[in-house]
Design an enzyme around this catalytic site. Structure first.
Site, mmCIF file in Angstrom:
data_model
loop_
_atom_site.group_PDB
_atom_site.id
_atom_site.type_symbol
_atom_site.label_atom_id
_atom_site.label_comp_id
_atom_site.label_asym_id
_atom_site.label_seq_id
_atom_site.Cartn_x
_atom_site.Cartn_y
_atom_site.Cartn_z
ATOM 1 N N GLU A 1 -6.389 -68.663 -75.805
ATOM 2 C CA GLU A 1 -6.200 -68.993 -74.390
ATOM 3 C C GLU A 1 -7.305 -68.405 -73.524
ATOM 4 O O GLU A 1 -7.709 -69.010 -72.528
ATOM 5 C CB GLU A 1 -4.824 -68.521 -73.915
ATOM 6 C CG GLU A 1 -3.650 -69.048 -74.706
ATOM 7 C CD GLU A 1 -3.556 -70.566 -74.744
ATOM 8 O OE1 GLU A 1 -4.312 -71.244 -74.037
ATOM 9 O OE2 GLU A 1 -2.726 -71.072 -75.506
ATOM 10 N N TYR B 1 -8.949 -80.207 -81.802
ATOM 11 C CA TYR B 1 -8.960 -78.761 -81.967
ATOM 12 C C TYR B 1 -9.796 -78.349 -83.172
ATOM 13 O O TYR B 1 -10.920 -77.877 -83.040
ATOM 14 C CB TYR B 1 -7.523 -78.248 -82.121
ATOM 15 C CG TYR B 1 -6.710 -78.338 -80.855
ATOM 16 C CD1 TYR B 1 -6.455 -77.212 -80.082
ATOM 17 C CD2 TYR B 1 -6.201 -79.558 -80.422
ATOM 18 C CE1 TYR B 1 -5.709 -77.284 -78.922
ATOM 19 C CE2 TYR B 1 -5.456 -79.647 -79.254
ATOM 20 C CZ TYR B 1 -5.213 -78.509 -78.509
ATOM 21 O OH TYR B 1 -4.487 -78.598 -77.354
#
Length: 549
Positions: free
Chosen positions: A337, A411
């Protein structure tokens, strides 16, 4: 964090995916176009939001207003803002006049009685209220989370990436436009705290049992990053001091019974920042500080208020996505994150079809962190390991103009693409310089895939355009084919891209050799047998038929 979970391994949902993924064969609707396209009614640039919200936890009800300050890109007689249709618009004010409006799905078309002229700066004030969408499984589907902590206190948060920030406040809900600053004022029952983006500018106890918490961010910010986090939080802080850089304030808001665990777990923030500063440059939002906020869901990259819900465990909820053991050395949510602060929050894709710019680079930041801490060999092993969750089911890039993302492979296929390109560079010093120059050049900018491709292509003599094209716009990775003709081993690429060409490193009798296959057959030196050949598969993500010879 994606709305549609790809169950690539049966027990594990893919991590931290945005909430919307296009589906193969999906028929797009007018609502998709209204949300995803830049129509004439959206010909304005948002400058500021002043968001005021009262949250009534027991009723799961919110009410408030948003002042949208903007600059018109052309004459604007009608203005589109966005607010989910289940939310009520109480009134819209412009130049002290109440305006008429029409709703179509989640789009609101506001009739400006006094049209705003091109280049003119102005503002509208939107009052609204309602029961916002509640997420069933945040952050994989967007909405509010109304929970209670172990002490019975309200614990409330919101995660809306992909689904849309307009599910809880009125805004121009398109990724191409970011306010340059936001003042978020949230009123909550006294005894609870709200944590939003940026810095706390004031706290005021009101006379009716509520307290107003005012936070301000003074850097550009995506709509979906603007958040509230409500709970009985305790706060602790630290400072990152680095030579030749400004001091970075580190703030942490956690539930009181997790304070000691948080102090230990969040020690990883400083070595992470040391690594990311070295490889990506200074934290992009120093003025707003860096904050981790404990949330009742797994995590999200909310700018300067990063959501953390990994339960103070190593790995991804205690699991290693790579299957190598390397993923259990660090806290996945902290690293991933925070990587988004550079990729996604600072550098933002203009259309969500290009979300690989956020997710591919951020997933690669995991390997970057591993390399900083434990060396390149472990980073390469980790990157190879995470291929087990790549589906190669459809292109990474989605469809433009209809609020559509591509495959969740953005991803880990994205990070393997970047590792492959690094290997093509064959010069780590140049690679790291190019990557850092990329984050610096496009700091606080909104860009496209084409801009990214051109930037990394111009740094070397090898043409990367077919490489990007194959990995991003087609489902399959290139296949390195071998065959034996008259005791000679030949090789070529089989790919969707016409005349595909890409260098690759192989081992021949344990000696590394760089070859440049094309779509035409080429021969290896005489005497080389199939058993003598091995692909350097940690450096390149490709398929091969070598084992079948």
């Amino acid at each position: 964090m994606k709305r549609l979970i790809l169950l690539i391994i049966p027990f594990l949902a893919l991590p931290n995916f945005a909430q919307v993924l296009s589906q193969e064969g999906r028929i797009y609707t007018e609502a998709d176009t209204l949300r995803g396209s830049l129509r004439a009614e959206r010909a304005y640039d948002v400058l500021k939001y002043h968001l005021k919200v009262r949250v009534e936890p027991e009723e799961r009800y919110i009410s408030g207003s948003n002042t949208i300050t903007f600059e018109a890109g052309k004459q604007l007689p009608v203005m589109q803002i966005d607010l989910f249709e289940n939310m009520k618009i109480d009134s819209i004010i412009h130049r002290n006049e109440k305006l008429d409006y029409n709703r179509k799905f989640n789009a609101v078309f506001v009739d400006l009685k006094q049209p705003v002229q091109k280049g003119e700066r102005d503002s509208i004030l939107v009052f609204y209220s309602g029961n916002p969408l509640v997420a069933k499984n945040a952050p994989w589907d967007g909405g509010f989370v109304f929970e209670k902590d172990n002490n019975g206190d309200h614990w409330i948060a919101v995660a809306v990436q992909g689904t849309g920030a307009s599910l809880w406040y009125p805004n121009k809900d398109h990724q191409s436009d970011e306010p340059q600053e936001v003042l978020t004022e949230v009123e909550v029952p006294t005894g609870l705290m709200n944590v939003s983006n940026g810095r706390l500018v004031s706290q005021k106890e009101l006379e009716d049992g509520y307290t107003r918490w005012s936070w301000k961010v003074i850097n550009p910010i995506n709509n979906y990053n603007i958040v509230l986090n409500i709970g009985n939080y305790v706060h602790f802080s630290d400072t990152l001091k680095k030579d030749n850089y400004r001091n970075l304030d580190l703030d942490y808001y956690v539930l009181p019974y997790n304070l000691e665990k948080a102090k230990k777990q969040f020690e990883e923030v400083k070595p992470m920042m040391d690594c990311f500063y070295e490889k990506f440059g200074e934290y992009p939002f120093v003025e707003d500080g860096f904050t981790l906020v404990e949330t009742p869901y797994l995590g999200m990259e909310h700018q300067s208020a990063v959501a953390y819900g990994n339960h103070y465990m190593k790995g991804y909820l205690g699991r290693d996505l790579s299957g190598t053991g390397i993923g259990l050395k660090w806290d996945f949510i902290i690293i991933h994150e925070t990587g988004h602060e550079w990729f996604g929050n600072s550098i933002t894709a203009r259309d969500i079809a290009d979300m690989w710019i956020h997710e591919g680079f951020t997933s690669y930041s995991e390997a970057v962190y591993i390399e900083c801490r434990w060396g390149k060999e472990e980073a390469l092993e980790y990157i190879k390991g995470i291929r087990s969750v790549i589906a190669n089911d459809k292109p990474i890039i989605g469809e433009y103009g209809v609020n559509s993302e591509g495959s969740g492979d953005m991803y880990f296929k994205g990070s393997n693409l970047l590792n492959t390109i690094r290997s093509i560079y064959n010069d780590d010093q140049l690679w790291w310089k190019t990557l850092r120059d990329y984050t610096t050049t496009y700091r606080h900018q909104i860009i496209t895939t084409e801009i990214t491709e051109e930037f990394f292509n111009k740094a070397i003599t090898v043409d990367l355009k077919p490489v990007f094209d194959q990995y991003l716009r087609h489902a399959a990775v290139p296949l390195l084919q071998f065959r034996i003709v008259e005791d000679r081993v030949s090789y070529r690429w089989q790919a969707d891209v016409k005349n595909f060409e890409m260098p690759v490193d192989i081992f021949v009798k344990n000696k590394e050799l760089r070859i440049t296959p094309t779509s035409s057959w080429q021969q290896l030196p005489a005497g080389v047998k199939p058993n003598d050949i091995r692909i350097n598969d940690r450096k390149y993500y490709i398929n091969s038929n070598l084992s079948s010879l």
